[in-house]
Design a protein around this motif. Structure first.
Motif, short mmCIF file in Angstrom:
data_model
loop_
_atom_site.label_atom_id
_atom_site.label_comp_id
_atom_site.label_asym_id
_atom_site.label_seq_id
_atom_site.Cartn_x
_atom_site.Cartn_y
_atom_site.Cartn_z
N THR A 1 20.43 -9.45 2.44
CA THR A 1 21.11 -8.19 2.76
C THR A 1 21.27 -7.99 4.26
O THR A 1 22.10 -7.19 4.69
N GLY B 1 22.52 -5.83 -7.60
CA GLY B 1 21.91 -5.12 -6.48
C GLY B 1 20.43 -4.92 -6.61
O GLY B 1 19.80 -4.34 -5.72
N VAL C 1 20.17 -3.29 5.00
CA VAL C 1 21.38 -3.75 4.31
C VAL C 1 22.54 -3.65 5.29
O VAL C 1 22.95 -2.56 5.67
N PHE D 1 26.27 -4.04 5.67
CA PHE D 1 27.53 -4.17 4.94
C PHE D 1 28.64 -4.75 5.81
O PHE D 1 29.66 -5.19 5.30
N ARG E 1 33.96 -6.62 6.64
CA ARG E 1 33.15 -6.53 5.44
C ARG E 1 32.34 -7.81 5.24
O ARG E 1 32.89 -8.90 5.25
N ARG E 2 31.02 -7.66 5.09
CA ARG E 2 30.15 -8.78 4.74
C ARG E 2 30.10 -8.94 3.24
O ARG E 2 30.04 -7.95 2.50
N THR E 3 30.06 -10.19 2.79
CA THR E 3 29.89 -10.47 1.37
C THR E 3 28.62 -11.27 1.18
O THR E 3 28.44 -12.33 1.79
N SER F 1 26.34 -7.47 -2.89
CA SER F 1 26.98 -6.53 -1.96
C SER F 1 27.93 -5.57 -2.66
O SER F 1 28.00 -4.38 -2.31
N ASP F 2 28.68 -6.05 -3.65
CA ASP F 2 29.60 -5.16 -4.38
C ASP F 2 28.83 -4.04 -5.09
O ASP F 2 29.21 -2.86 -5.03
#
Length: 367
Positions: A76, A97, A259, A261, A268-270, A274-275
């Motif tokens: 994360t 998550g 975390v 993001f 945007r980090r993946t 993450s979604d």
């Protein structure tokens, strides 16, 4: 419960057994739960220096040309761009998550990261990394080849510095360096799990006892897992299997700071989970982690119900009598509308509704 003869042993096992350590099964390891009283060990750490064998913790190395990209897609916290010597607290989540583990990772070189993971999750994470394997990135399990010693308390930095051949006192919080400690090469990290200043030292297994004895000879108090637990609870630090589980996510645990993001450029980090975490960030209906200060003398325990107006509104995840504060404390997950500081609730302690109040975490913060 397994007998200690069937359990994994840290390089300090013989010392513990010879010096009054009460050994128990902890995540498949024979570990000292205490030597004297829990309160004595707790206070020794708060007031002077406590010494903890934490060699049961998993120590993994991720290395290779793709190490940064691989780790960045599984944790994360941003691994990409982390400076050499920086330590980061992070989590590894599943696709929904949920927390698989909370970890520390340190950038050692451009192509190497060292990880510390929970003992109970080491095998699971080895499988998880294998499932998400990437070309040009390798994972090495260094747990049984090394030892890990935590030196914690207001006198810890000075004590370790007196045994070091380098200026370890200049290592900043959540940074890592290298030095010989009592003549043994060590990774020296300014980290810990007690709420106190200090170091965590990683050395080769065959040199651990010399380091340990040198610290004992300088007056450090050997401490077990029981006081480590009361110390971390006062410091408001979550423990896997209690505040963190696969059915809980880091945002509801109050760990949003861990975390990332966005990447370093604001894009945007993946990463795995993450979604789901983006959706969870907007969900205000899920129970949140809080601190509870409890009236009376009886400490609440894990799974005790939290009540408001007689109805269940949450559950205790960890509870103890705080030696520092002199009263029972607990961490719990409760309904989000009840999480405001000063909210009055009750805890069902063996059939008795015991008054408690929501208070800020941590319960204790060193001056």
């Amino acid at each position: 419960m397994s007998s200690t003869a069937e359990l994994l042993r840290t390089p300090l096992y013989d010392w513990h057994a010879a010096n009054g350590g009460r050994l128990v099964d902890f995540a498949g390891w024979a570990m000292p739960v205490q030597y004297r009283s829990i309160v004595e060990e707790h206070n020794a750490t708060r007031q002077r220096v406590g010494l903890f064998d934490v060699s049961h913790m998993g120590r993994l190395t991720v290395q290779g040309a793709a190490a940064e990209r691989w780790l960045d897609g599984l944790t994360t916290r941003r691994a990409a761009g982390t400076p050499v010597g920086r330590v980061r607290y992070s989590l590894i989540c599943n696709e929904s998550g949920g927390v698989l583990d909370d970890i520390l990772f340190t950038r050692v070189t451009d192509e190497r990261f060292d990880l510390v993971v929970n003992a109970s999750n080491r095998a699971k994470l080895l499988d998880w990394f294998a499932e998400h394997a990437m070309t040009d990135a390798d994972l090495i399990d260094r747990t049984e080849a090394t030892a890990m010693i935590a030196v914690q308390g207001p006198g810890a930095v000075e004590m370790v510095a007196s045994l070091a051949d380098a200026d370890v006192a200049s290592i900043r919080y959540y940074r890592s360096g290298e030095a010989n400690i009592a003549g043994a090469p060590c990774v020296v990290s300014r980290t810990g799990y007690t709420g106190e200043d200090g170091f965590e030292l990683i050395a080769n297994a065959d040199q651990a006892e010399a380091i340990w004895k040198a610290l004992i000879n300088l007056g450090a108090a050997a401490c077990g897992l029981a006081s480590r637990d009361t110390l971390r609870l006062e410091a408001g630090m979550p423990l896997y299997g209690h505040e963190l589980r696969e059915r809980l996510n880091p945002l509801h645990a109050g760990l949003g700071f861990a975390v990332d993001f966005e990447d370093a450029d604001g894009g945007r980090r993946t990463f795995v989970g993450s979604d789901a975490l983006l959706k969870a960030r907007e969900d205000g209906s899920v129970a949140r982690r809080v601190g509870l200060r409890v009236e009376g003398k009886r400490p609440p325990r894990e799974e005790y119900r939290v009540l408001v107006d007689g109805r269940p509104c949450g559950v205790v995840t960890s509870g103890t009598h705080s030696p520092t504060l002199g009263c029972p404390i607990a961490m719990a997950y409760i309904e989000p509308e009840l999480t405001q500081e000063g909210t009055r609730v009750a805890i069902d302690i063996r059939g008795t509704e015991t008054p408690a109040m929501v208070v800020p975490l941590p319960f204790y913060k060193r001056s």
